[in-house]
Design an enzyme around this catalytic site. Structure first.
Site, PDB file in Angstrom:
ATOM      1  N   GLY A 115       0.802  -1.080   0.003  1.00 59.34           N
ATOM      2  CA  GLY A 115       0.034   0.094   0.132  1.00 59.34           C
ATOM      3  C   GLY A 115       0.971   1.222   0.070  1.00 59.34           C
ATOM      4  N   SER A 117       1.456   3.640  -3.491  1.00 60.21           N
ATOM      5  CA  SER A 117       1.135   4.521  -4.402  1.00 60.21           C
ATOM      6  C   SER A 117      -0.272   5.057  -4.106  1.00 60.21           C
ATOM      7  CB  SER A 117       1.064   4.097  -5.761  1.00 60.21           C
ATOM      8  OG  SER A 117       2.511   3.615  -6.532  1.00 60.21           O
ATOM      9  N   GLU A 233      13.887  -5.390  -2.765  1.00 58.23           N
ATOM     10  CA  GLU A 233      13.514  -5.334  -4.104  1.00 58.23           C
ATOM     11  C   GLU A 233      14.293  -5.045  -5.503  1.00 58.23           C
ATOM     12  OE1 GLU A 233       9.228  -3.867  -5.990  1.00 58.23           O
ATOM     13  OE2 GLU A 233      10.466  -2.522  -4.966  1.00 58.23           O
ATOM     14  N   GLU A 346       9.114   8.414 -14.183  1.00 55.17           N
ATOM     15  CA  GLU A 346       9.319  10.216 -14.005  1.00 55.17           C
ATOM     16  C   GLU A 346       9.695  10.205 -12.722  1.00 55.17           C
ATOM     17  OE1 GLU A 346       6.271   9.612 -17.335  1.00 55.17           O
ATOM     18  OE2 GLU A 346       6.201   8.443 -15.160  1.00 55.17           O
TER      19      GLU A 346
END
Length: 364
Positions: A115, A117, A233, A346
């Site tokens: 949880g 973005s 990650e 971005e």
């Protein structure tokens, strides 16, 4: 890694390499592989043997993962569970949290979502607005998350919330272990242009009650939990994108005669994938040697955009033949999400500009 190769020979179907495209979406195979790899100590081989690993060194563990990439092992059924949530629970969880959650997260017995973005914030965690107010031992959570992978399947979620609205953006965030079955949690899958290997979802949180003992790490220490989790990650992402780029290029490498322009694009694509591999290895070596470096910041951006260019090239080279083989279109559609998941391009460019190049932060 002969022992790992032997393990793969034992657990993968005999025709796995020849029928790889067919097996890519085999949920039962992916589920069974993740469980078998964990049980044999190969899924997270750097962990201790009592945790489900083999106590391998960093270089040895990376060699296992490279062998897995070379053999194109099945995609884990819940990548973020084993690759992000489990390391976070191992590093920051209480003994009770570790006893209940660690093994099922790593083995894939329970699905996890991340949880992070949010609408209007995207991959910029510091700009998140989902709030959690603590009173009488319970957090009350309100807000919304988006692009939540497998949110509709998840049993648990590492939910990042703002617990101190007066603190500087990075310092007022906490991480909660959210039971996705809690009242007030609404999950809505996001429709995609084609069939996706994993779903994307919106998650709505309306007065959701989360017990205080579900706090992962320190109160207002969620930024540290997130950064440590994403450190784990890092290798997973570049290895996956390297594998996906090579897979997407395979049809072009075996195609017939290419035009001069296509040969140029193929050469650039091959150079990109090799650059991704070498940069990934270099950053891993620097991390093991405790050498400060910002080279890792390029990996996500280079990897995801390389996958997109490789998939587009193969689709164009196939021409009308692509209509007879849906794999070309599947690869192209899958590649489009690469510049969104794990941090948008971005945001990646902002990270490179600020952390690697030392450019001043932009102002709105």
């Amino acid at each position: 890694m002969t022992a790992f190769d032997d393990f793969l020979d034992e657990v993968l179907p005999a025709d796995y390499e020849a029928e790889y495209q067919r097996y890519r979406r085999d949920l039962e195979l992916r589920r069974n592989y993740q469980a078998a790899a964990f049980d044999a100590g190969w899924l997270i081989p750097e962990w201790g043997r009592d945790e489900g690993g083999r106590e391998l060194s960093g270089p040895e563990a990376l060699a296992v993962r490279l062998t897995g990439a070379r053999r194109r092992v099945p995609r884990l059924l819940n990548i973020q569970g084993a690759g992000v949530a489990a390391p976070a629970i191992r590093a920051f969880g209480t003994p009770a949290q570790q006893a209940r959650l660690l093994r099922p997260a790593a083995r894939g017995d329970e699905v996890w979502a991340l949880g992070m973005s949010e609408p209007g914030a995207g991959s910029d965690l510091a700009s998140m607005r989902t709030s959690a107010v603590l009173a009488d031992g319970v957090f009350t959570v309100n807000g919304q998350k988006v692009w939540t992978t497998q949110g509709d399947e998840a049993r648990w979620c590492t939910l990042y919330v703002r617990t101190d609205p007066e603190a500087r953006p990075h310092r007022g965030i906490s991480c909660l272990v959210l039971d996705m079955r809690s009242p007030g949690v609404t999950v809505r899958p996001i429709r995609t242009a084609g069939e996706a290997i994993e779903s994307f979802c919106e998650v709505f949180l309306d007065d959701v009650k989360v017990p205080e003992d579900a706090l992962l790490g320190l109160l207002n220490g969620g930024w540290g939990v997130a950064m440590a989790s994403l450190e784990h990650e890092r290798d997973m992402i570049w290895l996956n994108t390297w594998l996906e780029a090579n897979r997407a290029l395979a049809p072009t490498l075996h195609a017939g005669e290419l035009s001069e322009a296509q040969l140029v694009r193929l050469g650039r694509a091959l150079a990109d994938t090799e650059s991704l591999r070498l940069t990934g290895l270099r950053t891993a070596a620097q991390r093991w040697a405790d050498v400060p470096s910002q080279a890792w910041t390029i990996l996500k951006l280079l990897g995801s955009e390389s996958v997109q260019r490789a998939a587009l090239l193969s689709l164009e080279v196939a021409g009308p033949a692509a209509f007879d083989d849906p794999a070309y279109f599947d690869e192209r559609l899958d590649s489009l999400g690469a510049t969104i998941y794990g941090g948008t391009s971005e945001i990646q460019r902002t990270i490179i500009a600020e952390r690697a190049l030392g450019l001043p932060k932009g102002r709105s």
